[in-house]
Design an enzyme around this catalytic site. Sequence first.
Site, PDB file in Angstrom:
ATOM      1  NE  ARG A   1      23.743  45.476  56.314  1.00 44.37           N
ATOM      2  CZ  ARG A   1      23.746  45.455  55.480  1.00 44.37           C
ATOM      3  NH1 ARG A   1      23.876  44.207  54.921  1.00 44.37           N
ATOM      4  NH2 ARG A   1      24.223  45.721  54.170  1.00 44.37           N
TER       5      ARG A   1
ATOM      6  CB  ALA B   1      17.692  50.166  50.903  1.00 39.21           C
TER       7      ALA B   1
ATOM      8  CD  GLN C   1      27.771  48.118  57.508  1.00 36.09           C
ATOM      9  OE1 GLN C   1      28.967  48.426  57.525  1.00 36.09           O
ATOM     10  NE2 GLN C   1      26.537  48.962  57.795  1.00 36.09           N
TER      11      GLN C   1
ATOM     12  CG  ASP D   1      20.684  52.451  51.954  1.00 39.97           C
ATOM     13  OD1 ASP D   1      21.150  52.742  52.097  1.00 39.97           O
ATOM     14  OD2 ASP D   1      19.747  52.200  53.024  1.00 39.97           O
TER      15      ASP D   1
ATOM     16  CE  LYS E   1      25.791  52.224  55.722  1.00 35.85           C
ATOM     17  NZ  LYS E   1      25.690  52.464  56.784  1.00 35.85           N
TER      18      LYS E   1
HETATM   19  O1  MRU Z   1      23.457  51.071  56.760  1.00 35.91           O
HETATM   20  P1  MRU Z   1      22.649  49.625  56.472  1.00 35.91           P
HETATM   21  O2  MRU Z   1      23.737  48.569  56.642  1.00 35.91           O
HETATM   22  O3  MRU Z   1      21.166  49.421  55.798  1.00 35.91           O
HETATM   23  O4  MRU Z   1      23.576  50.139  54.800  1.00 35.91           O
HETATM   24  C1  MRU Z   1      23.240  50.026  53.308  1.00 35.91           C
HETATM   25  C2  MRU Z   1      23.439  49.923  52.454  1.00 35.91           C
HETATM   26  O5  MRU Z   1      24.138  51.382  52.109  1.00 35.91           O
HETATM   27  C3  MRU Z   1      22.835  48.891  51.069  1.00 35.91           C
HETATM   28  O6  MRU Z   1      23.877  50.151  50.196  1.00 35.91           O
HETATM   29  C4  MRU Z   1      21.960  49.473  50.820  1.00 35.91           C
HETATM   30  O7  MRU Z   1      21.246  49.903  51.658  1.00 35.91           O
HETATM   31  C5  MRU Z   1      21.660  48.802  49.657  1.00 35.91           C
HETATM   32  S1  MRU Z   1      21.368  46.728  49.847  1.00 35.91           S
HETATM   33  C6  MRU Z   1      20.693  45.920  48.608  1.00 35.91           C
END
Ligand code: MRU
Length: 360
Positions: A52, A54, A203, A244, A255
């Site tokens: 997970r 982005a 997370q 994202d 998030k």
């Molecule tokens: O649901 P997730 O864990 O994939 O969400 C991830 C996030 O929101 C991160 O902050 C985002 O993807 C940036 S990662 C460099």
Amino acid sequence: MHVKSLETLRWIGDTQGWLRMIDQTRLPTEFVEIDCRDVEDVWEAIKSLRVRGAPAIGIAAAYGVVLGLQAPAGESQERFFQRLDEVVARLASSRPTAVNLFWALDRMKKAGLGLRGRASPGEILAALLAEARSIHEEDRRMCRAIGRHGATLLADGQGVLTHCNAGGLATADYGTALAVVFAAVEAGKRIHVYADETRPLLQGARLTAWELVQRGIDVTLLCDSMAGQVMREGRVQAVLVGADRIAANGDTANKIGTYSLAVLAHAHGIPFYVAAPSSTFDLSLPNGDAIPIEQRDPREVTHGFGRQTAPDGVKVYNPAFDVTPARLIHAIICEHGILKPPLVPPSGGRRGEPSIERTV
Ligand code: MRU
């Protein structure tokens, strides 16, 4: 201090190889790597957040395309390209918000189609593996550059609040928001990180806290609801998050809970920074209203980590992301430099036109 690298994802072997990844659902108590040997394995790994973040989702999907095209020898070009379409469509259905997924799949598709009629399926597969490796390697470089640029925004002794995980686990190896912290620490600055737990899937607690502890960086874990009090107590001098998807006017999806943090930071006069590579920008969307927001299983809220914490039959709303308006963002740090306001397009700016001014 040197910050240790993480191998979130790696390709094992040649065109007939497979994708190995850290299973992030098992952290922080178990460090387990799993092998994905076909498209369904990769789709499931993305959907269930084994991988997970982005950029990491984009890299995994790129390798997923290679897995999906490991054809029996002698397959016709027509069937090969039909399968390319099917594989890309399947992987694109895994999660909707992180644009890096679609960016990587587009790149893979273009790399394949560019060779149509000019190379055999085996040669095209080799070119696709090379493209996936480039996406992986470019992410490594972009994250290092984000760290270098962003570190200039942090001063020695500062407290930095972060949300979710935008670290090595979310990228090739070094992170985006956390890259800024890593680079500042590597430059000799003392930075104290406050990591939001990040409801409902934690997370922040499971991954960011783990990464920072592993890397010997000073970190304090907070429940999401504590951020306001911690700011009020003067412990935080900057908020730093990943993204994202960033629309053309700078509105940023990240998030769930990020928007609330931006409002809190604004109320306390604390700068709010977004760190993301160019693969996270979606200049085809004029603003954040058009960003698709993933809705996830209500059980993530009612039965988090195996224990029921809400009554049977209760209604649940579980958006995985929110959108922070550009006006609350002090700067976006990308591999090219630091993008500062005005993030909002000047009047007369055309729909879908890049409107973020590069200032560094
Ligand atoms: O649901 P997730 O864990 O994939 O969400 C991830 C996030 O929101 C991160 O902050 C985002 O993807 C940036 S990662 C460099």
